[in-house]
Design an enzyme around this catalytic site. Structure first.
Site, mmCIF file in Angstrom:
data_model
loop_
_atom_site.group_PDB
_atom_site.id
_atom_site.type_symbol
_atom_site.label_atom_id
_atom_site.label_comp_id
_atom_site.label_asym_id
_atom_site.label_seq_id
_atom_site.Cartn_x
_atom_site.Cartn_y
_atom_site.Cartn_z
ATOM 1 N N GLU A 83 0.456 8.460 8.345
ATOM 2 C CA GLU A 83 -0.366 8.875 7.208
ATOM 3 C C GLU A 83 -1.804 8.410 7.443
ATOM 4 O OE1 GLU A 83 0.684 6.864 3.421
ATOM 5 O OE2 GLU A 83 2.443 6.173 4.496
ATOM 6 N N CYS A 120 5.175 7.198 3.773
ATOM 7 C CA CYS A 120 5.899 6.277 4.671
ATOM 8 C C CYS A 120 7.271 6.791 5.097
ATOM 9 C CB CYS A 120 6.072 4.916 4.004
ATOM 10 S SG CYS A 120 4.550 4.266 3.339
ATOM 11 N N HIS A 244 12.380 0.287 3.190
ATOM 12 C CA HIS A 244 10.928 0.382 3.392
ATOM 13 C C HIS A 244 10.302 -0.853 2.748
ATOM 14 C CE1 HIS A 244 6.825 1.536 3.426
ATOM 15 N NE2 HIS A 244 6.761 1.632 2.113
ATOM 16 N N SER A 364 5.597 7.509 -0.747
ATOM 17 C CA SER A 364 4.959 7.784 -2.037
ATOM 18 C C SER A 364 4.749 9.278 -2.195
ATOM 19 C CB SER A 364 3.604 7.082 -2.113
ATOM 20 O OG SER A 364 3.784 5.698 -2.050
HETATM 21 N N1 CAA Z 1 2.913 -18.017 -7.024
HETATM 22 C C1 CAA Z 1 4.016 -17.252 -6.879
HETATM 23 N N2 CAA Z 1 4.059 -15.935 -7.222
HETATM 24 C C2 CAA Z 1 2.931 -15.380 -7.745
HETATM 25 C C3 CAA Z 1 1.757 -16.116 -7.922
HETATM 26 C C4 CAA Z 1 1.763 -17.515 -7.560
HETATM 27 N N3 CAA Z 1 0.690 -18.269 -7.692
HETATM 28 N N4 CAA Z 1 0.819 -15.299 -8.453
HETATM 29 C C5 CAA Z 1 1.387 -14.079 -8.584
HETATM 30 N N5 CAA Z 1 2.662 -14.128 -8.157
HETATM 31 C C6 CAA Z 1 3.632 -13.036 -8.095
HETATM 32 C C7 CAA Z 1 3.623 -12.120 -9.294
HETATM 33 O O1 CAA Z 1 4.432 -12.638 -10.345
HETATM 34 C C8 CAA Z 1 4.173 -10.825 -8.707
HETATM 35 O O2 CAA Z 1 5.571 -10.925 -8.543
HETATM 36 P P1 CAA Z 1 6.584 -10.129 -9.521
HETATM 37 O O3 CAA Z 1 6.212 -8.671 -9.422
HETATM 38 O O4 CAA Z 1 7.931 -10.393 -8.950
HETATM 39 O O5 CAA Z 1 6.347 -10.682 -10.883
HETATM 40 C C9 CAA Z 1 3.586 -10.825 -7.294
HETATM 41 O O6 CAA Z 1 3.215 -12.186 -7.015
HETATM 42 C C10 CAA Z 1 2.338 -9.970 -7.126
HETATM 43 O O7 CAA Z 1 1.403 -10.380 -8.084
HETATM 44 P P2 CAA Z 1 0.594 -9.305 -8.950
HETATM 45 O O8 CAA Z 1 1.549 -8.276 -9.496
HETATM 46 O O9 CAA Z 1 -0.285 -10.008 -9.893
HETATM 47 O O10 CAA Z 1 -0.283 -8.649 -7.769
HETATM 48 P P3 CAA Z 1 -1.404 -7.555 -7.858
HETATM 49 O O11 CAA Z 1 -1.505 -6.974 -9.216
HETATM 50 O O12 CAA Z 1 -2.638 -8.138 -7.279
HETATM 51 O O13 CAA Z 1 -0.914 -6.421 -6.855
HETATM 52 C C11 CAA Z 1 0.463 -4.686 -6.017
HETATM 53 C C12 CAA Z 1 0.415 -6.147 -6.476
HETATM 54 C C13 CAA Z 1 0.341 -3.767 -7.227
HETATM 55 C C14 CAA Z 1 1.805 -4.441 -5.340
HETATM 56 C C15 CAA Z 1 -0.691 -4.394 -5.028
HETATM 57 O O14 CAA Z 1 -0.589 -5.221 -3.899
HETATM 58 C C16 CAA Z 1 -0.756 -2.945 -4.577
HETATM 59 O O15 CAA Z 1 -1.324 -2.086 -5.245
HETATM 60 N N6 CAA Z 1 -0.187 -2.664 -3.373
HETATM 61 C C17 CAA Z 1 -0.226 -1.323 -2.796
HETATM 62 C C18 CAA Z 1 0.807 -0.411 -3.380
HETATM 63 C C19 CAA Z 1 2.222 -0.774 -2.953
HETATM 64 O O16 CAA Z 1 2.442 -1.403 -1.933
HETATM 65 N N7 CAA Z 1 3.209 -0.334 -3.748
HETATM 66 C C20 CAA Z 1 4.602 -0.543 -3.398
HETATM 67 C C21 CAA Z 1 5.463 0.622 -3.793
HETATM 68 S S1 CAA Z 1 4.802 2.137 -3.085
HETATM 69 C C22 CAA Z 1 5.320 2.097 -1.444
HETATM 70 O O17 CAA Z 1 6.203 1.379 -1.080
HETATM 71 C C23 CAA Z 1 4.601 2.999 -0.460
HETATM 72 C C24 CAA Z 1 3.659 2.180 0.354
HETATM 73 O O18 CAA Z 1 4.027 1.710 1.434
HETATM 74 C C25 CAA Z 1 2.305 1.947 -0.150
#
Ligand code: CAA
Length: 445
Positions: A83, A120, A244, A364
């Site tokens: 991609e 993916c 994945h 996705s």
């Molecule tokens: N200690 C331990 N854990 C902590 C922490 C700390 N100090 N601070 C935060 N965390 C945890 C949170 O609780 C959360 O875990 P849970 O979901 O189990 O509660 C985790 O760490 C991540 O924290 P946030 O949700 O606050 O993180 P974020 O908002 O900054 O972003 C995300 C997370 C949305 C996945 C972001 O990284 C993102 O947009 N990623 C790209 C999209 C993606 O990968 N999506 C996955 C599904 S789509 C897919 O699979 C296709 C692909 O390849 C893209």
């Protein structure tokens, strides 16, 4: 019936590393454990200045061809899943074939080449295409080369920036495979979703939280479709379940959902009921909201049980070891999850021959595929030839400022000159552009 599946696999990681806890978290003012524990990632791989999706794919493919003693005549099909393509017409597979023709006698003129796109999941779709091509008897005794290669970069400042990665996986699909036999037990969950997309732009538009919900919804749909073909599945049916892995925290959620689904109406659910009660059934609740809340509470209880933790430790955790060090490789991600699992079994001295894997792929936009595979007798010899640990250990460790330059260097809208951090050796390198703006490559001996 002749078995068809993955005969060999090779991995090429981008040669640079961004340490998320040591380098990224402090710049973001975040607790390092958000990355190492929350997302489950320690580092991301990045391409050096001379690397891109073509060099990484060609380097993985060359390792595979050398190891298997193959010549171009042995390959009847080259499919690249990506991609991160840079051309809307000429497929990456032509560039990769061109690279390989620089170093092997003969050519790939009679190999069918293409490029697969569905985020993916395209790597797994390319495996399916190769399987179908061989099963249809159109391969003339030849194998298919499938290369999943991506530079998974997000815009600077996007929440996805923590989950970047870059690398390639090359797989040889053949009759009588050494590694795993693919099966016709397969199910899909597919819907028109707007969760992650790149409408003619390099960096994705992402609704991160929604993308996670869509991943789980489509994966569950695919599991139900799989079961309509293969019958009800049970957690003990599979030695490993590689998913994945955009980041290991996502797989933590998928593993729990899959386990809950698989134990429903089994003796495992009955035995656990003494400790955490039976799973909530929708018909027992007044509305969907109340049911969903009960499910969330039940999942929280389930994930703390000794039974679940033991299963997760054996079946899911070993699939995550490479991803933790390299980040998301998009199309290659589920295939490094399978490789991690087999590698961990080889290191533990387990006998996996004839054991089954359940593979959960996802793209996705959105589509999930669940299929079963059977490990073959030659798996250990194959997997022990991977040098992925050495590759991971020898990456150049970037400072934050260097990371910013590397990100700019690989940004298609910027023209940044950057010295290589590593010295190319026995590998394909990007050397510049030709008169029609095509990309040019050389092999450095
Ligand atoms: N200690 C331990 N854990 C902590 C922490 C700390 N100090 N601070 C935060 N965390 C945890 C949170 O609780 C959360 O875990 P849970 O979901 O189990 O509660 C985790 O760490 C991540 O924290 P946030 O949700 O606050 O993180 P974020 O908002 O900054 O972003 C995300 C997370 C949305 C996945 C972001 O990284 C993102 O947009 N990623 C790209 C999209 C993606 O990968 N999506 C996955 C599904 S789509 C897919 O699979 C296709 C692909 O390849 C893209």
């Amino acid at each position: 019936m002749t078995a068809v599946g993955i005969d060999a696999i090779e991995i090429w990681t981008g040669k640079l590393k961004l340490d998320l806890a040591e380098t990224f978290a402090p710049e973001k003012g975040e607790d390092p454990e958000k990355y190492t524990k929350g997302l489950g990632l320690h580092a991301s791989s990045f391409p050096d200045a001379h690397e891109d999706i073509v060099t990484m794919g060609a380097n993985a493919a060359k390792r595979l061809m050398d190891r298997k003693g193959l010549t171009p005549d042995d390959i009847g099909r080259i499919d690249v899943a990506t991609e991160s393509a840079f051309d809307n017409s000429k497929p990456v597979s032509t560039y990769i074939a061109g690279c390989l023709e620089q170093v092997y006698d003969g050519d790939f003129h009679h190999a069918n080449k293409g490029e697969r796109k569905f985020a993916c999941i395209a790597g797994t779709q390319s495996l399916d295409d190769a399987y179908n091509w061989i099963k249809a008897g159109r391969n003339r005794g030849r194998s298919a080369l499938v290369v999943a290669t991506d530079t998974a970069l997000y815009a600077r400042g996007d929440p996805g920036e923590a989950t970047q990665g870059a690398g390639a996986v090359a797989m040889l699909i053949s009759e009588d495979p050494s590694l795993v036999e693919l099966s016709t037990d397969q199910g899909y969950g597919s819907a028109d979703e707007t969760d992650f997309l790149k409408p003619n732009q390099q960096f994705p538009s992402v609704d991160g939280k929604r993308s996670m919900q869509v991943y789980l919804a489509r994966m569950r749909e695919a599991l139900e479709d799989y079961e309509s073909v293969a019958g009800a599945s049970h957690p003990d049916d599979f030695a490993y379940i590689p998913f994945h892995t955009p980041f290991p925290g996502m797989v933590r959620k998928a593993g729990l959902l899959g386990y809950r689904h698989m134990i429903r109406n089994t003796t495992v659910e009955e035995e656990l009921a003494e400790e955490i009660g039976l799973q909530p059934r929708e018909e027992d609740y007044e509305d969907r909201e109340a049911y969903e809340e009960a499910i969330r509470d039940h999942m929280d209880d389930l994930k703390s049980t000794a039974e679940y933790r033991e299963w997760y430790g054996e079946v899911i955790e070993p699939t995550l070891s490479i991803a933790r060090q390299v980040g998301n490789w998009y199309t290659g991600s589920v295939h490094i999850a399978r490789a991690s699992a087999l590698k961990s079994a080889a290191e533990a001295g387990l006998d996996l021959a004839d054991k089954r894997l359940l593979v959960g792929s996802y793209g996705s936009g959105a589509q999930a595929e669940i299929h079963a595979e059977t490990v073959q007798d030659g798996w250990k010899d194959e997997i022990e030839q991977l040098n992925v640990d050495d590759q991971i250990d020898s990456r150049y460790d970037l400072s934050f400022e260097e990371y910013e330059n590397v990100h700019d260097r690989h940004n298609h809208d910027k023209t940044i000159e950057m010295e290589d951090f590593t010295v190319p050796e026995e590998e394909f390198v990007f050397t510049g552009r030709g008169r029609m703006n095509e990309r040019l490559y050389d092999y450095v001996a």
